[in-house]
Write a protein that holds these residues in place. Structure first.
Motif, PDB file in Angstrom:
ATOM      1  N   GLU A   1       0.852  -1.186   0.000  1.00 47.99           N
ATOM      2  CA  GLU A   1       0.000   0.000   0.000  1.00 47.99           C
ATOM      3  C   GLU A   1       0.888   1.236   0.000  1.00 47.99           C
ATOM      4  O   GLU A   1       1.854   1.325   0.754  1.00 47.99           O
ATOM      5  CB  GLU A   1      -0.895   0.016   1.233  1.00 47.99           C
ATOM      6  CG  GLU A   1      -1.962  -1.044   1.237  1.00 47.99           C
ATOM      7  CD  GLU A   1      -2.877  -0.917   2.432  1.00 47.99           C
ATOM      8  OE1 GLU A   1      -3.071   0.215   2.923  1.00 47.99           O
ATOM      9  OE2 GLU A   1      -3.381  -1.954   2.862  1.00 47.99           O
ATOM     10  N   ILE A   2       0.530   2.178  -0.829  1.00 45.32           N
ATOM     11  CA  ILE A   2       1.352   3.384  -0.963  1.00 45.32           C
ATOM     12  C   ILE A   2       1.401   4.156   0.352  1.00 45.32           C
ATOM     13  O   ILE A   2       2.440   4.694   0.717  1.00 45.32           O
ATOM     14  CB  ILE A   2       0.830   4.259  -2.114  1.00 45.32           C
ATOM     15  CG1 ILE A   2       1.089   3.542  -3.428  1.00 45.32           C
ATOM     16  CG2 ILE A   2       1.490   5.623  -2.110  1.00 45.32           C
ATOM     17  CD1 ILE A   2       0.622   4.274  -4.643  1.00 45.32           C
ATOM     18  N   SER A   3       0.297   4.199   1.082  1.00 44.57           N
ATOM     19  CA  SER A   3       0.276   4.973   2.337  1.00 44.57           C
ATOM     20  C   SER A   3       1.243   4.386   3.365  1.00 44.57           C
ATOM     21  O   SER A   3       1.943   5.133   4.050  1.00 44.57           O
ATOM     22  CB  SER A   3      -1.133   5.032   2.903  1.00 44.57           C
ATOM     23  OG  SER A   3      -1.609   3.730   3.173  1.00 44.57           O
TER      24      SER A   3
ATOM     25  N   SER B   1      12.543   6.818  -7.161  1.00 48.07           N
ATOM     26  CA  SER B   1      11.275   6.927  -7.885  1.00 48.07           C
ATOM     27  C   SER B   1      11.462   6.854  -9.397  1.00 48.07           C
ATOM     28  O   SER B   1      10.525   6.512 -10.115  1.00 48.07           O
ATOM     29  CB  SER B   1      10.545   8.207  -7.498  1.00 48.07           C
ATOM     30  OG  SER B   1      11.273   9.335  -7.916  1.00 48.07           O
TER      31      SER B   1
ATOM     32  N   LYS C   1       3.145   5.805 -12.704  1.00 51.28           N
ATOM     33  CA  LYS C   1       1.942   6.089 -11.908  1.00 51.28           C
ATOM     34  C   LYS C   1       2.207   5.825 -10.424  1.00 51.28           C
ATOM     35  O   LYS C   1       1.818   6.627  -9.563  1.00 51.28           O
ATOM     36  CB  LYS C   1       0.776   5.227 -12.414  1.00 51.28           C
ATOM     37  CG  LYS C   1      -0.546   5.616 -11.859  1.00 51.28           C
ATOM     38  CD  LYS C   1      -0.957   6.950 -12.425  1.00 51.28           C
ATOM     39  CE  LYS C   1      -2.411   7.204 -12.119  1.00 51.28           C
ATOM     40  NZ  LYS C   1      -2.836   8.493 -12.578  1.00 51.28           N
ATOM     41  N   PHE C   2       2.892   4.724 -10.126  1.00 52.69           N
ATOM     42  CA  PHE C   2       3.216   4.393  -8.736  1.00 52.69           C
ATOM     43  C   PHE C   2       4.148   5.450  -8.150  1.00 52.69           C
ATOM     44  O   PHE C   2       3.983   5.870  -7.005  1.00 52.69           O
ATOM     45  CB  PHE C   2       3.852   2.998  -8.653  1.00 52.69           C
ATOM     46  CG  PHE C   2       4.035   2.501  -7.252  1.00 52.69           C
ATOM     47  CD1 PHE C   2       2.996   1.867  -6.598  1.00 52.69           C
ATOM     48  CD2 PHE C   2       5.240   2.660  -6.581  1.00 52.69           C
ATOM     49  CE1 PHE C   2       3.144   1.402  -5.295  1.00 52.69           C
ATOM     50  CE2 PHE C   2       5.402   2.207  -5.297  1.00 52.69           C
ATOM     51  CZ  PHE C   2       4.349   1.571  -4.644  1.00 52.69           C
TER      52      PHE C   2
ATOM     53  N   GLN D   1       4.392   8.618  -9.026  1.00 48.95           N
ATOM     54  CA  GLN D   1       3.641   9.857  -8.786  1.00 48.95           C
ATOM     55  C   GLN D   1       2.827   9.751  -7.504  1.00 48.95           C
ATOM     56  O   GLN D   1       2.791  10.689  -6.706  1.00 48.95           O
ATOM     57  CB  GLN D   1       2.714  10.143  -9.966  1.00 48.95           C
ATOM     58  CG  GLN D   1       3.422  10.580 -11.210  1.00 48.95           C
ATOM     59  CD  GLN D   1       2.477  10.684 -12.400  1.00 48.95           C
ATOM     60  OE1 GLN D   1       1.326  10.269 -12.330  1.00 48.95           O
ATOM     61  NE2 GLN D   1       2.967  11.236 -13.498  1.00 48.95           N
ATOM     62  N   LEU D   2       2.158   8.626  -7.322  1.00 50.72           N
ATOM     63  CA  LEU D   2       1.357   8.440  -6.110  1.00 50.72           C
ATOM     64  C   LEU D   2       2.232   8.392  -4.860  1.00 50.72           C
ATOM     65  O   LEU D   2       1.852   8.904  -3.814  1.00 50.72           O
ATOM     66  CB  LEU D   2       0.516   7.174  -6.221  1.00 50.72           C
ATOM     67  CG  LEU D   2      -0.608   7.225  -7.257  1.00 50.72           C
ATOM     68  CD1 LEU D   2      -1.243   5.851  -7.417  1.00 50.72           C
ATOM     69  CD2 LEU D   2      -1.641   8.260  -6.878  1.00 50.72           C
ATOM     70  N   LEU D   3       3.402   7.781  -4.983  1.00 53.48           N
ATOM     71  CA  LEU D   3       4.321   7.724  -3.836  1.00 53.48           C
ATOM     72  C   LEU D   3       4.804   9.119  -3.453  1.00 53.48           C
ATOM     73  O   LEU D   3       4.799   9.480  -2.273  1.00 53.48           O
ATOM     74  CB  LEU D   3       5.507   6.813  -4.145  1.00 53.48           C
ATOM     75  CG  LEU D   3       6.563   6.718  -3.039  1.00 53.48           C
ATOM     76  CD1 LEU D   3       5.965   6.125  -1.763  1.00 53.48           C
ATOM     77  CD2 LEU D   3       7.750   5.905  -3.501  1.00 53.48           C
TER      78      LEU D   3
ATOM     79  N   TYR E   1       3.357  11.995  -4.082  1.00 54.15           N
ATOM     80  CA  TYR E   1       2.210  12.708  -3.515  1.00 54.15           C
ATOM     81  C   TYR E   1       1.952  12.267  -2.074  1.00 54.15           C
ATOM     82  O   TYR E   1       1.740  13.102  -1.189  1.00 54.15           O
ATOM     83  CB  TYR E   1       0.973  12.479  -4.384  1.00 54.15           C
ATOM     84  CG  TYR E   1      -0.278  13.092  -3.810  1.00 54.15           C
ATOM     85  CD1 TYR E   1      -0.494  14.456  -3.886  1.00 54.15           C
ATOM     86  CD2 TYR E   1      -1.219  12.310  -3.161  1.00 54.15           C
ATOM     87  CE1 TYR E   1      -1.629  15.033  -3.348  1.00 54.15           C
ATOM     88  CE2 TYR E   1      -2.355  12.869  -2.620  1.00 54.15           C
ATOM     89  CZ  TYR E   1      -2.563  14.220  -2.714  1.00 54.15           C
ATOM     90  OH  TYR E   1      -3.680  14.780  -2.159  1.00 54.15           O
ATOM     91  N   SER E   2       1.995  10.962  -1.822  1.00 51.69           N
ATOM     92  CA  SER E   2       1.750  10.446  -0.472  1.00 51.69           C
ATOM     93  C   SER E   2       2.847  10.871   0.493  1.00 51.69           C
ATOM     94  O   SER E   2       2.569  11.165   1.660  1.00 51.69           O
ATOM     95  CB  SER E   2       1.650   8.923  -0.490  1.00 51.69           C
ATOM     96  OG  SER E   2       0.562   8.515  -1.260  1.00 51.69           O
TER      97      SER E   2
END
Length: 184
Positions: free
Chosen positions: A67-69, A87, A93-94, A96-98, A100-101
């Motif tokens: 889970e990214i969170s 990164s 996509k992963f 970018q989400l990482l 951001y998180s």
């Protein structure tokens, strides 16, 4: 303890099935955070090691099980240079989400600062916004209350308004009755 940089190709092949175990996945995340904290992104061999490790883990389909969170919480103390290099080896996509998180986690950590730290202007503004949102949500200003003056304060020479005495509040019996439209 898992040594991320020393994973053999045979271990990388089994990593996809081993990551389905939540205990192993948590241990893996902690090991990854330790690896990234201890490996400096120096623009040379160590940066290459960080990048190639990310590519190897991507090829091993590790990110399907994490889970990214939870990853962001573990990596929040990792130097930003190492996160940037790492990164680049992740699926876009992963990554970018990482990122951001991680930013969201760092911001939330700012608001969880110890009580003995002086509040920043951001803390004060957030408190002011929460107060205004409370008023807008129905909290309203009642008799005997002052409207919060906020961070900006009053202009020089202007005294704050005194609260209305409770006796001057509008009583329900003195309200003008509402008229209803007749529907046919």
């Amino acid at each position: 303890m898992i040594h991320i940089a020393d994973l053999r190709p045979s271990e990388l092949k089994r990593l996809d099935e081993r990551m389905s175990n939540p205990t192993y996945a948590n241990e893996f995340i902690e090991a990854l955070a330790t690896f990234l904290k201890e490996t400096p992104a120096d623009g040379g061999a160590d940066s290459d090691l960080i990048y190639t490790t990310a590519v190897k883990l991507t090829n091993a389909k590790v990110w399907n099980h994490i889970e990214i969170s939870s990853l962001a919480k573990a990596l929040v103390d990792v130097p930003s240079d190492a996160i940037t290099v790492f990164s680049q080896g992740l699926p876009s996509k992963f990554a970018q989400l990482l990122i951001y998180s991680l930013q969201a986690e760092q911001i939330s950590n700012l608001y969880l600062s110890p009580a003995d730290v002086e509040p920043t202007i951001a803390d004060i503004l957030q408190a002011e916004i929460r107060g205004i949102k409370g008023l807008m949500a129905g909290g309203g200003i009642r008799a005997g209350q002052n409207f919060p003056q906020g961070v900006w304060g009053l202009p020089p020479g202007v005294e704050p308004a005194q609260p209305y005495p409770a006796s001057s509040a509008v009583k329900p019996s003195s309200r003008v009755p509402r008229t209803r439209l007749k529907t046919e």
